[in-house]
Design an enzyme around this catalytic site. Structure first.
Site: not given
Length: 311
Positions: A243, A159, A177, A138
């Site tokens: 980071r 998404k 999808d 998915h």
């Protein structure tokens, strides 16, 4: 795994069916081919009967030197109830002993005018592609600057909306999808869209749109190798996010490890730009340019120089 039958080879490579038509629906279970040279000499102990048998110039020239009794024996043993087919290359004449045995065991015998080596290569490539391990994930697959980026995350995280913005920025949609993935090689994953939803994108509140119709043929592609996974997740204030970009996280899909980047989602973050830069940075890393490592190295050098001055 997609089933491949002998009939598919006949259609794909325009093979001439000589005999054994009753067996053209036999299933091919392996991409490996067999050139039964040693079997022609009479050694069938390890005969791989489940493979497509390919007879070329070497096998047929040796066969012609056998006695009539040996010819019949070899062809009877070549044709078994699990052999998916026998192919003769270079347009060789099919021996009558092979025709008789193939009709008796319903083993399709086919003929091609292509040279043996080239035919073997084409058959192997076709079967490896069709019989490769597959799965479905998915997510959304987008081609960004030549990098196949698989965008994953929970339903509703954004998404498809991110993919739409990437398409508007000139990148190409592969699947939305549901992404069908096949492992074509040890470290090669190729993704495509199921035929039912190819070129389609679902946007909540807007519905289903056809990307190719709206943005043109240049906004879509049929398949793409997956080299980067970007996982979108809602921002968690209690979680520490990378980071510097030094963490090299991997995700295993089928049997292949793919680089994974986790991008936290919250208002104000331009996800499409972030993913676009992530793809470009990934390309730089593959070229040997790692900004995070360069920064860390410079930082360590500055610290070391400072300590030396104190001394």
């Amino acid at each position: 795994m997609i089933k491949v039958r002998t009939k598919d080879l006949i259609d794909q490579f325009h093979l001439e069916l000589i005999s054994g038509a009753a067996g053209i629906k036999r299933t091919i279970t392996t991409s490996d081919l067999s050139r039964p040279g040693i079997e022609m000499a009479g050694y069938f102990t390890y005969y791989p009967a489940e493979r497509i048998q390919l007879l070329g110039k070497t096998e047929m020239s040796f066969y012609e030197q056998l006695s009539d009794e040996e010819k019949k024996d070899r062809m009877d043993k070549l044709c078994t109830d699990i052999t998916p087919g026998i192919i003769l290359s270079r347009g060789f004449e099919v021996p009558k002993e092979l025709i008789e045995a193939s009709e008796r065991e319903s083993v399709p015998v086919m003929r091609s005018t292509v040279k043996t080596t080239r035919l073997s290569s084409r058959l192997t490539n076709y079967l490896e592609g069709k019989l490769a391990p597959t799965t479905a994930i998915h997510g959304v697959l987008v081609d960004i600057y030549g990098v196949g980026v698989l965008i994953t995350g929970k339903s509703g995280v954004g998404k498809s909306e991110t993919a739409l913005e990437l398409i508007k920025r000139g990148h190409r949609l592969v699947a939305d999808d549901c992404v069908e993935i096949r492992q074509e090689d040890q470290d090669t994953l190729v993704g495509n869209a199921p035929p039912l939803i190819e070129h389609l994108l679902e946007i909540r509140g807007l519905g289903i749109i056809n990307v190719m119709t709206l943005f043109g043929a240049g906004a879509v592609r049929s398949y793409k190798r997956i080299t980067l996974v970007v996982n979108l997740e809602l921002w968690d204030p209690t979680k520490q996010y990378d980071r510097l970009g030094l963490d090299d996280e991997k995700i295993k899909i089928i049997d292949t490890d793919i680089t994974k980047i986790t991008v936290p989602v919250r208002p104000g973050r331009n996800l499409s730009v972030i993913i676009e830069v992530a793809a470009m940075n990934f390309r730089l890393k593959r070229m040997g340019i790692n900004a995070a490592e360069q920064f860390t190295s410079k930082q360590a050098s500055v610290i070391e120089d400072g300590e030396n001055e104190d001394i």
